[in-house]
Design an enzyme around this catalytic site. Sequence first.
Site, PDB file in Angstrom:
ATOM      1  N   GLY A  46       0.845  -1.195   0.000  1.00  0.00           N
ATOM      2  CA  GLY A  46       0.000   0.000   0.000  1.00  0.00           C
ATOM      3  C   GLY A  46       0.874   1.235   0.000  1.00  0.00           C
ATOM      4  N   GLN A  51       2.911   9.989   0.947  1.00  0.00           N
ATOM      5  CA  GLN A  51       4.196   9.280   1.033  1.00  0.00           C
ATOM      6  C   GLN A  51       5.081   9.557  -0.187  1.00  0.00           C
ATOM      7  OE1 GLN A  51       2.294   5.288   2.154  1.00  0.00           O
ATOM      8  NE2 GLN A  51       4.215   5.241   3.291  1.00  0.00           N
ATOM      9  N   CYS A  96       5.936   0.054   7.370  1.00  0.00           N
ATOM     10  CA  CYS A  96       5.536   1.208   6.566  1.00  0.00           C
ATOM     11  C   CYS A  96       6.732   1.653   5.740  1.00  0.00           C
ATOM     12  CB  CYS A  96       5.082   2.329   7.492  1.00  0.00           C
ATOM     13  SG  CYS A  96       4.549   3.800   6.609  1.00  0.00           S
ATOM     14  N   LEU A  97       6.502   1.937   4.467  1.00  0.00           N
ATOM     15  CA  LEU A  97       7.609   2.364   3.603  1.00  0.00           C
ATOM     16  C   LEU A  97       8.206   3.695   4.063  1.00  0.00           C
ATOM     17  CD1 LEU A  97       6.140   1.403   0.096  1.00  0.00           C
ATOM     18  CD2 LEU A  97       7.819   0.130   1.453  1.00  0.00           C
ATOM     19  N   HIS A 138      -4.570   1.132   7.388  1.00  0.00           N
ATOM     20  CA  HIS A 138      -3.240   1.739   7.467  1.00  0.00           C
ATOM     21  C   HIS A 138      -3.124   2.895   6.458  1.00  0.00           C
ATOM     22  CE1 HIS A 138       1.349   1.185   7.813  1.00  0.00           C
ATOM     23  NE2 HIS A 138       1.208   2.035   6.811  1.00  0.00           N
ATOM     24  N   GLU A 139      -3.593   2.658   5.229  1.00  0.00           N
ATOM     25  CA  GLU A 139      -3.462   3.687   4.180  1.00  0.00           C
ATOM     26  C   GLU A 139      -4.406   4.863   4.411  1.00  0.00           C
ATOM     27  OE1 GLU A 139      -0.916   3.548   2.379  1.00  0.00           O
ATOM     28  OE2 GLU A 139      -0.455   1.501   2.997  1.00  0.00           O
ATOM     29  N   HIS A 142      -2.988   7.166   6.777  1.00  0.00           N
ATOM     30  CA  HIS A 142      -2.000   8.086   6.169  1.00  0.00           C
ATOM     31  C   HIS A 142      -2.681   9.322   5.590  1.00  0.00           C
ATOM     32  CE1 HIS A 142       1.936   6.255   6.387  1.00  0.00           C
ATOM     33  NE2 HIS A 142       1.562   5.132   5.807  1.00  0.00           N
TER      34      HIS A 142
HETATM   35 ZN    ZN Z   1       2.512   3.315   5.764  1.00  0.00          ZN
END
Ligand code: ZN
Length: 183
Positions: A46, A51, A96-97, A138-139, A142
Amino acid sequence: MSILPIYTFDHPILRKRLKLVEEITDDLVGLALDMHATMKNAEGIGLAANQVGQDVAMTVIDVGHIKGNEGMTPLTLINPVIEAFSDEEVADEEGCLSLPDLRADVLRPVGVQVRFYDLEMKEHVMEAEKLLARVMQHEIDHLNGVYFIDHLKPMRRALMKRRLQEISRGEIEAEYPLYRAGS
Ligand code: ZN
């Protein structure tokens, strides 16, 4: 399509509530394609628009390469909202990236109902559970300026302090391009 650098903790755009999309433009479609490519390159499941430094309420998700989710098509969610949560909650590991090499168990509802628009501005209501529901939560977090670590108990989060400082100072490497403030 381009691979975009990923913004890391604690860039201000990752704390923003992102702007709702009002119309689908060529730029937005291009961004969605770039986000899918960027997510795939980073082996993520995701990725939210902030991000990659963009202030638009859009996220991409692809869990199709994860065991048990084969055949699940990649998704682009515009202006997504969680309309309902299941009562049952479960803890599972998340990463998480934007927080390279940090992982922790997060307690979340097992299922969600999400309303969103696609790139043709067609409205969808989708029920998801388990991994897909977790990634959606999670997304969508964000898009509202929330990290998965915000759900942890203060004690657990305190143990991450040093790593978080390293990430925010840019003293980290990842297997994918990172955006470094000031660079
Ligand atoms: Zn993340």
